[in-house]
Design a protein around this motif. Structure first.
Motif, PDB file in Angstrom:
ATOM      1  N   MET A  61       6.298  28.007 -11.203  1.00  0.00           N
ATOM      2  CA  MET A  61       5.997  26.689 -10.634  1.00  0.00           C
ATOM      3  C   MET A  61       7.219  26.180  -9.883  1.00  0.00           C
ATOM      4  O   MET A  61       8.323  26.662 -10.118  1.00  0.00           O
ATOM      5  CB  MET A  61       5.645  25.704 -11.746  1.00  0.00           C
ATOM      6  N   PRO A  62       7.035  25.215  -8.988  1.00  0.00           N
ATOM      7  CA  PRO A  62       8.185  24.641  -8.293  1.00  0.00           C
ATOM      8  C   PRO A  62       9.109  23.910  -9.275  1.00  0.00           C
ATOM      9  O   PRO A  62       8.659  23.347 -10.257  1.00  0.00           O
ATOM     10  CB  PRO A  62       7.562  23.642  -7.317  1.00  0.00           C
ATOM     11  N   VAL A  63      10.401  23.946  -8.992  1.00  0.00           N
ATOM     12  CA  VAL A  63      11.392  23.264  -9.817  1.00  0.00           C
ATOM     13  C   VAL A  63      11.858  22.022  -9.065  1.00  0.00           C
ATOM     14  O   VAL A  63      12.212  22.107  -7.886  1.00  0.00           O
ATOM     15  CB  VAL A  63      12.585  24.201 -10.126  1.00  0.00           C
ATOM     16  N   ALA A  64      11.840  20.887  -9.731  1.00  0.00           N
ATOM     17  CA  ALA A  64      12.227  19.616  -9.108  1.00  0.00           C
ATOM     18  C   ALA A  64      13.754  19.494  -9.124  1.00  0.00           C
ATOM     19  O   ALA A  64      14.334  18.759  -9.921  1.00  0.00           O
ATOM     20  CB  ALA A  64      11.573  18.454  -9.842  1.00  0.00           C
ATOM     21  N   HIS A 117      18.691  25.584  -1.674  1.00  0.00           N
ATOM     22  CA  HIS A 117      17.523  26.410  -2.026  1.00  0.00           C
ATOM     23  C   HIS A 117      16.636  25.589  -2.961  1.00  0.00           C
ATOM     24  O   HIS A 117      16.566  25.864  -4.154  1.00  0.00           O
ATOM     25  CB  HIS A 117      17.964  27.708  -2.712  1.00  0.00           C
ATOM     26  N   PRO A 118      15.949  24.572  -2.416  1.00  0.00           N
ATOM     27  CA  PRO A 118      15.207  23.639  -3.262  1.00  0.00           C
ATOM     28  C   PRO A 118      14.109  24.285  -4.105  1.00  0.00           C
ATOM     29  O   PRO A 118      13.633  23.697  -5.054  1.00  0.00           O
ATOM     30  CB  PRO A 118      14.607  22.631  -2.292  1.00  0.00           C
ATOM     31  N   VAL A 166      10.595  12.224  -4.278  1.00  0.00           N
ATOM     32  CA  VAL A 166       9.929  12.958  -5.353  1.00  0.00           C
ATOM     33  C   VAL A 166       8.596  12.284  -5.632  1.00  0.00           C
ATOM     34  O   VAL A 166       8.526  11.072  -5.823  1.00  0.00           O
ATOM     35  CB  VAL A 166      10.798  12.975  -6.640  1.00  0.00           C
ATOM     36  N   SER A 167       7.520  13.069  -5.632  1.00  0.00           N
ATOM     37  CA  SER A 167       6.202  12.496  -5.890  1.00  0.00           C
ATOM     38  C   SER A 167       5.767  12.694  -7.333  1.00  0.00           C
ATOM     39  O   SER A 167       5.059  11.857  -7.885  1.00  0.00           O
ATOM     40  CB  SER A 167       5.159  13.095  -4.947  1.00  0.00           C
ATOM     41  N   ASP A 168       6.180  13.797  -7.949  1.00  0.00           N
ATOM     42  CA  ASP A 168       5.863  14.009  -9.352  1.00  0.00           C
ATOM     43  C   ASP A 168       6.771  15.085  -9.943  1.00  0.00           C
ATOM     44  O   ASP A 168       7.312  15.915  -9.224  1.00  0.00           O
ATOM     45  CB  ASP A 168       4.397  14.372  -9.558  1.00  0.00           C
ATOM     46  N   TYR A 169       6.959  15.002 -11.249  1.00  0.00           N
ATOM     47  CA  TYR A 169       7.690  16.038 -11.973  1.00  0.00           C
ATOM     48  C   TYR A 169       7.379  15.915 -13.450  1.00  0.00           C
ATOM     49  O   TYR A 169       6.889  14.882 -13.918  1.00  0.00           O
ATOM     50  CB  TYR A 169       9.204  15.961 -11.704  1.00  0.00           C
TER      51      TYR A 169
END
Length: 194
Positions: A162-165, A150-151, A104-107
């Protein structure tokens, strides 16, 4: 009975304080988000603040509603110090785990903490509410498995835009389960010694 009522009120106050902090800190999301590179360059506050800031106001509102629901339903299982310790421990250990053991790079957001609090509370109440806890733990497990395959999320990405972490959700849940097991083992050992 009064002690439990006061404890519940204080736990709700803790949750309200988290909600207030999330709202106040929102304008500084870029400076406070959980960011691996920034944390590695000595911006350690991001280990805590990243959980409080959100991608946008909709994301913030959804997480705060979920925090309110979890607090109303489950904070009563804990005294004020247990509730504070659980929140702090989940945030620090989970975010440190994300830093050193994941890609993980950011969230941003409370959703990882919400998953961890929810699962920990279900485990804690299991003896008294076996059916409810089993069903909700099963549903959460299925959700996490689906998120793994299903990331990009299960529709929440479309809702939030937006993307979900999703790996953050899994990390907080794994830490919550491990923490619950460690505490139960410590209680068992203490009972055996006494």
């Amino acid at each position: 009975m009064k002690i439990k009522q006061y404890s519940k009120s204080y736990n709700l106050l803790v949750s309200a304080t988290i909600a207030f902090a999330a709202l106040i800190l929102q304008p500084w999301v870029n400076s406070l988000s959980w960011n691996k590179l920034a944390i590695e360059h000595s911006q350690w506050w991001r280990l805590l603040s990243g959980t409080l800031v959100h991608a946008d106001w909709l994301h913030c509102a959804i997480n705060l509603v979920a925090l309110a629901i979890i607090s109303l339903l489950y904070a009563k299982l804990f005294n004020i110090w247990q509730w504070l310790a659980l929140i702090a421990t989940l945030v620090v250990i989970s975010n440190s785990t994300l830093l050193y053991f994941t890609n993980v790079s950011d969230y941003v957001g409370l959703s990882g903490l919400l998953h961890g609090l929810f699962v920990y509370a279900l485990l804690k109440q299991f003896a008294e509410h076996k059916i409810e806890s089993t069903l909700l733990l099963g549903a959460t497990t299925i959700k996490l498995i689906l998120e793994y395959f299903h990331p990009s999320g299960l529709g929440d990405q479309r809702l939030l835009g937006m993307p979900v972490a999703t790996s953050v959700h899994r990390t907080f849940v794994m830490i919550a389960v491990c923490l619950f097991i460690v505490i139960k083992l410590a209680q068992w050992l203490r009972a055996r010694i006494n």
